[in-house]
Design a protein around this motif. Structure first.
Motif, PDB file in Angstrom:
ATOM      1  N   TYR A   1     -12.905   7.085  27.222  1.00 51.77           N
ATOM      2  CA  TYR A   1     -14.020   7.455  26.345  1.00 51.77           C
ATOM      3  C   TYR A   1     -13.681   7.170  24.883  1.00 51.77           C
ATOM      4  N   LEU A   2     -12.507   7.574  24.456  1.00 50.78           N
ATOM      5  CA  LEU A   2     -12.091   7.338  23.076  1.00 50.78           C
ATOM      6  C   LEU A   2     -12.034   5.850  22.762  1.00 50.78           C
ATOM      7  N   ASP A   3     -11.503   5.080  23.693  1.00 54.15           N
ATOM      8  CA  ASP A   3     -11.401   3.633  23.504  1.00 54.15           C
ATOM      9  C   ASP A   3     -12.787   2.988  23.442  1.00 54.15           C
ATOM     10  N   GLU A   4     -13.663   3.358  24.358  1.00 50.24           N
ATOM     11  CA  GLU A   4     -15.022   2.789  24.394  1.00 50.24           C
ATOM     12  C   GLU A   4     -15.795   3.070  23.115  1.00 50.24           C
ATOM     13  N   HIS A   5     -15.565   4.224  22.522  1.00 46.85           N
ATOM     14  CA  HIS A   5     -16.307   4.630  21.330  1.00 46.85           C
ATOM     15  C   HIS A   5     -15.499   4.471  20.037  1.00 46.85           C
ATOM     16  N   LYS A   6     -14.334   3.805  20.170  1.00 45.08           N
ATOM     17  CA  LYS A   6     -13.468   3.525  19.018  1.00 45.08           C
ATOM     18  C   LYS A   6     -13.172   4.799  18.214  1.00 45.08           C
ATOM     19  N   LEU A   7     -12.795   5.836  18.940  1.00 44.63           N
ATOM     20  CA  LEU A   7     -12.469   7.121  18.330  1.00 44.63           C
ATOM     21  C   LEU A   7     -10.951   7.321  18.327  1.00 44.63           C
ATOM     22  N   PRO A   8     -10.425   7.996  17.318  1.00 44.39           N
ATOM     23  CA  PRO A   8      -8.977   8.242  17.284  1.00 44.39           C
ATOM     24  C   PRO A   8      -8.584   9.376  18.231  1.00 44.39           C
ATOM     25  N   ASN A   9      -7.347   9.350  18.645  1.00 43.72           N
ATOM     26  CA  ASN A   9      -6.800  10.425  19.462  1.00 43.72           C
ATOM     27  C   ASN A   9      -5.810  11.199  18.594  1.00 43.72           C
ATOM     28  N   GLU A  10      -5.907  12.518  18.629  1.00 40.56           N
ATOM     29  CA  GLU A  10      -5.022  13.356  17.822  1.00 40.56           C
ATOM     30  C   GLU A  10      -3.750  13.637  18.621  1.00 40.56           C
ATOM     31  N   HIS A  11      -2.750  12.792  18.449  1.00 37.26           N
ATOM     32  CA  HIS A  11      -1.494  12.947  19.189  1.00 37.26           C
ATOM     33  C   HIS A  11      -0.554  13.949  18.532  1.00 37.26           C
ATOM     34  N   ASP A  12      -0.809  14.295  17.278  1.00 33.45           N
ATOM     35  CA  ASP A  12       0.096  15.167  16.534  1.00 33.45           C
ATOM     36  C   ASP A  12      -0.276  16.640  16.623  1.00 33.45           C
ATOM     37  N   TYR A  13      -1.319  16.992  17.396  1.00 31.40           N
ATOM     38  CA  TYR A  13      -1.759  18.383  17.452  1.00 31.40           C
ATOM     39  C   TYR A  13      -0.671  19.262  18.079  1.00 31.40           C
ATOM     40  N   PHE A  14      -0.424  20.384  17.450  1.00 35.40           N
ATOM     41  CA  PHE A  14       0.548  21.349  17.968  1.00 35.40           C
ATOM     42  C   PHE A  14      -0.017  22.748  17.778  1.00 35.40           C
ATOM     43  N   ASP A  15      -0.075  23.511  18.841  1.00 39.10           N
ATOM     44  CA  ASP A  15      -0.568  24.882  18.767  1.00 39.10           C
ATOM     45  C   ASP A  15       0.638  25.817  18.787  1.00 39.10           C
ATOM     46  N   PRO A  16       0.963  26.429  17.642  1.00 38.04           N
ATOM     47  CA  PRO A  16       2.149  27.294  17.591  1.00 38.04           C
ATOM     48  C   PRO A  16       2.004  28.570  18.423  1.00 38.04           C
ATOM     49  N   THR A  17       0.801  28.892  18.863  1.00 37.82           N
ATOM     50  CA  THR A  17       0.639  30.071  19.716  1.00 37.82           C
ATOM     51  C   THR A  17       0.930  29.732  21.173  1.00 37.82           C
ATOM     52  N   LYS A  18       0.788  28.471  21.540  1.00 37.51           N
ATOM     53  CA  LYS A  18       1.097  28.037  22.905  1.00 37.51           C
ATOM     54  C   LYS A  18       2.515  27.487  23.000  1.00 37.51           C
ATOM     55  N   VAL A  19       2.886  26.670  22.044  1.00 35.80           N
ATOM     56  CA  VAL A  19       4.172  25.974  21.947  1.00 35.80           C
ATOM     57  C   VAL A  19       4.313  24.929  23.051  1.00 35.80           C
ATOM     58  N   GLU A  20       4.164  25.321  24.286  1.00 38.40           N
ATOM     59  CA  GLU A  20       4.288  24.407  25.423  1.00 38.40           C
ATOM     60  C   GLU A  20       2.908  24.157  26.020  1.00 38.40           C
ATOM     61  N   GLU A  21       2.656  22.928  26.447  1.00 40.14           N
ATOM     62  CA  GLU A  21       1.337  22.565  26.979  1.00 40.14           C
ATOM     63  C   GLU A  21       0.933  23.400  28.183  1.00 40.14           C
ATOM     64  N   SER A  22       1.884  23.862  28.961  1.00 40.99           N
ATOM     65  CA  SER A  22       1.566  24.602  30.184  1.00 40.99           C
ATOM     66  C   SER A  22       1.284  26.091  29.948  1.00 40.99           C
ATOM     67  N   ARG A  23       1.409  26.540  28.684  1.00 48.58           N
ATOM     68  CA  ARG A  23       1.176  27.950  28.359  1.00 48.58           C
ATOM     69  C   ARG A  23      -0.255  28.167  27.889  1.00 48.58           C
ATOM     70  N   GLU A  24      -0.739  29.369  28.046  1.00 50.46           N
ATOM     71  CA  GLU A  24      -2.025  29.784  27.503  1.00 50.46           C
ATOM     72  C   GLU A  24      -1.785  30.536  26.203  1.00 50.46           C
TER      73      GLU A  24
END
Length: 120
Positions: free
Chosen positions: A90-113
């Motif tokens: 979807y991002l590629d088709e619509h020439k949209l950027p992807n936010e690869h630098d996002y970090f949630d300090p309340t989650k820290v790890e992607e598998s956490r809520e």
């Protein structure tokens, strides 16, 4: 907006506490849960749109596109069944950027809520 400033947190918590630090739960409450809870209380929305996806965490696999918050707000997750690959296309088709630098300090790890979907 959190009631505590970053300067106050830095002074009382020595910055952002790691997930193994007993202050991490308090940090999460201060910067994410309390402000969001307060916003829901003030705005009293009927609908809460979110971008959670089923494949992000084990907890989310037990949810659905539509659910209710603990206060009865209809939570709608239009991207729930989408995969990373789906969103990349979807991002590629619509020439949209992807936010690869996002970090949630309340989650820290992607598998956490962070608590928004487990506590509210």
């Amino acid at each position: 907006i959190p009631k505590q400033t970053a300067a106050h947190r830095d002074a009382t918590m020595n910055g952002i506490p790691g997930i193994d630090n007993p202050q991490h739960d308090e940090f999460t409450e201060q910067v994410k849960l309390e402000p969001f809870r307060r916003a829901l209380d003030e705005l009293k929305p009927d609908v809460w749109f979110n971008a959670i996806r089923k494949d992000q965490t084990e907890f989310r696999q037990g949810l659905d596109v539509l659910s209710l918050s603990k206060d009865g707000v209809l939570k709608v997750a239009p991207l729930f069944e989408k995969t990373d690959a789906d969103l990349d296309v979807y991002l590629d088709e619509h020439k949209l950027p992807n936010e690869h630098d996002y970090f949630d300090p309340t989650k820290v790890e992607e598998s956490r809520e962070c608590g928004l979907h487990t506590q509210l």
